[in-house]
Design an enzyme around this catalytic site. Structure first.
Site, PDB file in Angstrom:
ATOM      1  CE  LYS A  38      -3.930   1.951   2.573  1.00 27.55           C
ATOM      2  NZ  LYS A  38      -4.776   1.786   3.778  1.00 27.55           N
ATOM      3  CB  SER A 113      -8.136   3.500   2.645  1.00 27.22           C
ATOM      4  OG  SER A 113      -7.264   3.023   3.660  1.00 27.22           O
ATOM      5  CB  SER A 137      -8.128   0.697   5.611  1.00 31.63           C
ATOM      6  OG  SER A 137      -8.888   1.874   5.557  1.00 31.63           O
TER       7      SER A 137
HETATM    8  N1  GLN Z   1     -13.075   4.035   6.359  1.00 31.83           N
HETATM    9  C1  GLN Z   1     -12.386   4.399   7.567  1.00 31.83           C
HETATM   10  C2  GLN Z   1     -11.956   5.828   7.480  1.00 31.83           C
HETATM   11  O1  GLN Z   1     -12.214   6.430   6.497  1.00 31.83           O
HETATM   12  C3  GLN Z   1     -11.211   3.506   7.800  1.00 31.83           C
HETATM   13  C4  GLN Z   1     -10.030   3.902   7.057  1.00 31.83           C
HETATM   14  C5  GLN Z   1      -8.794   3.134   7.400  1.00 31.83           C
HETATM   15  O2  GLN Z   1      -8.851   2.111   8.084  1.00 31.83           O
HETATM   16  N2  GLN Z   1      -7.653   3.684   6.994  1.00 31.83           N
HETATM   17  O3  GLN Z   1     -11.369   6.370   8.376  1.00 31.83           O
END
Ligand code: GLN
Length: 433
Positions: A38, A113, A137
């Site tokens: 990532k 994400s 994410s």
């Molecule tokens: N969807 C969650 C957020 O927007 C989790 C994102 C993540 O785990 N980086 O914060």
């Protein structure tokens, strides 16, 4: 998303932001195995964008700890994957490089994400990938794309070299097509690192053993609340019944703090983000700011154009939540709610060994389907509790709804990643319909 680079997708799903040719690899337990990373994990000499225009041209001078670990085992780091900008999102649509497509149906999002890592694994481009999980994410895109993904216990994997979004919640973790591969990758990345002060010297050294008989598995009613699509609920209940058929004891229970978990998560992650992202000032990272202007003008120019809409929204809301006069009303309350979530888990794990439920309330949305931030945030309800409490949680494929994958989430007490893996492994071997 209001800014898009002129960017040619590297692959048909736009899973990769950077790809490498003639990738070197070494000898070790993962010798020559292609791995995708990532793009918020620092890689020496390889661009690291965090899915943001503000980091255009940034090349880290050092490797994150997990990168040193995987290179030491001989992995071939083939590229850096697409993501919601700085990890802020649930679909990978908040990327300055355009959205990633879900390999199971290209009209749908891959989740986020870590959507690029999930799509790369699901499409068979790589067998293993690294993602990060602040509030789901890793698990959300794993569920949406039909792969296995795990958020380990907080403190079990070093965050050194991870570009911080919300430090107290997030961790790097493994994504793969099987529980065994997830376990193998976790073993490699959990090596102790004194450079992360929150790390505990309890490396994961486990070899998975399919074990679920005699295990008490709790299912909180709140995990099947009103936002959960009934078709998803029914697939996940079938999976839980299969665990019962394999000898697990299923116990329904209650988790009242679920009512506050999502609100607490969003106040805390935005507050931490507003502080962490202050460093992107056009001086040290990314395209330089116009130094003929006053400092505050160039700072706001750079951040106004370099950050996308969602990142700007969160920085503003987080700054507000931490501001004098409002701190007690928002941030302190969120911390109190976080403690209630921890207490609930502690009570539940004195009665059961593991907890199970759906990873996501629905299957993958269509691209562009969710436009208002609140409805997007609501879909994180089942993943954020594990981050608030720092407990391990895995998502494994457990069936389909209208051709789209559904994820079963299994959580365990802190530092019981081994038990979570064993139950998931048992399900993978015997439980799949
Ligand atoms: N969807 C969650 C957020 O927007 C989790 C994102 C993540 O785990 N980086 O914060």
């Amino acid at each position: 998303m209001d800014q898009v680079f002129r960017f040619e997708p590297k692959d048909r799903y736009n899973a990769f932001i950077t790809t490498r040719n003639d990738v070197p690899f070494g000898e070790g337990s993962l010798s020559g195995i292609p791995l995708a990373v990532k793009d918020n994990i620092s890689t020496a000499g390889i661009p690291t964008t965090c899915g943001s225009a503000i980091l255009e041209g940034y090349i880290p001078p050092y490797d994150a700890h997990v990168i040193s670990c995987i290179l030491r085992e001989g992995c071939a780091l083939v590229g850096k994957t697409n993501m919601d900008e700085f990890g802020m999102g649930t679909t990978t649509e908040n990327s300055a490089f355009g959205p990633t497509l879900n390999p199971a149906d290209i009209s749908r999002v891959p989740g986020g994400s870590s959507g690029g890592s999930a799509a790369a694994v699901a499409a068979g481009m790589v067998p293993i990938a690294l993602g990060t999980d602040t509030g789901g994410s890793i698990r959300c895109p794993s569920a949406f794309c039909g792969i296995v993904g795990m958020k380990p216990t907080y403190g079990r994997v070093s965050r050194y070299g991870l570009v911080a979004y919300a430090n107290s919640l997030e961790l790097i973790g493994p994504m793969a097509r099987s529980v065994q591969d997830v376990s193998l990758l976790l073993k490699v990345i959990s090596a102790y690192d004194p450079r992360d002060a929150t790390m505990t010297d309890r490396p994961y050294l486990h070899t998975p053993a399919a074990k679920v008989a005699g295990c008490r598995i709790g299912v909180p009613e709140e995990f099947f609340g009103s936002g959960v699509d009934p078709k998803v609920a029914s697939v996940v209940w079938d999976a839980i019944e299969r665990l019962e058929g394999m000898g697990a004891e299923i116990v329904t229970c209650r988790m009242p703090s679920m009512a506050y978990a999502l609100a607490a998560y969003y106040v805390i992650c935005m507050s931490e983000a507003s502080s962490n992202l202050a460093r992107f000032d056009g001086v040290r990272y990314g395209p330089p700011a116009d130094t003929r202007k006053t400092w505050h003008e160039s700072y706001s120019d750079r951040r106004g154009t370099g950050f996308g809409a969602e990142v700007r929204r969160r920085i503003m809301l987080g700054t507000f939540a931490l501001s004098s006069g409002y701190y007690g009303k928002y941030y302190a309350k969120a911390q109190a709610a976080r403690q209630m979530v921890r207490d609930d888990f502690q009570r539940l794990f004195s009665e059961v060994d593991l907890l199970a439920g759906p990873t996501m309330p629905t299957v993958a949305f269509r691209l562009g389907e969710k436009t208002d931030p609140l409805s997007m945030y609501l879909s994180d309800i089942l993943t954020v509790p594990a981050n608030l409490a720092g407990i391990p949680a895995i998502s494994i494929p457990c069936g389909e709804v209208e051709g789209m994958p559904v994820g079963l989430q299994i959580m365990g007490p802190r530092f019981h990643d081994e038990n979570v893996i064993d139950a998931a492994f048992a399900y993978e071997l015997e439980g799949r319909s």
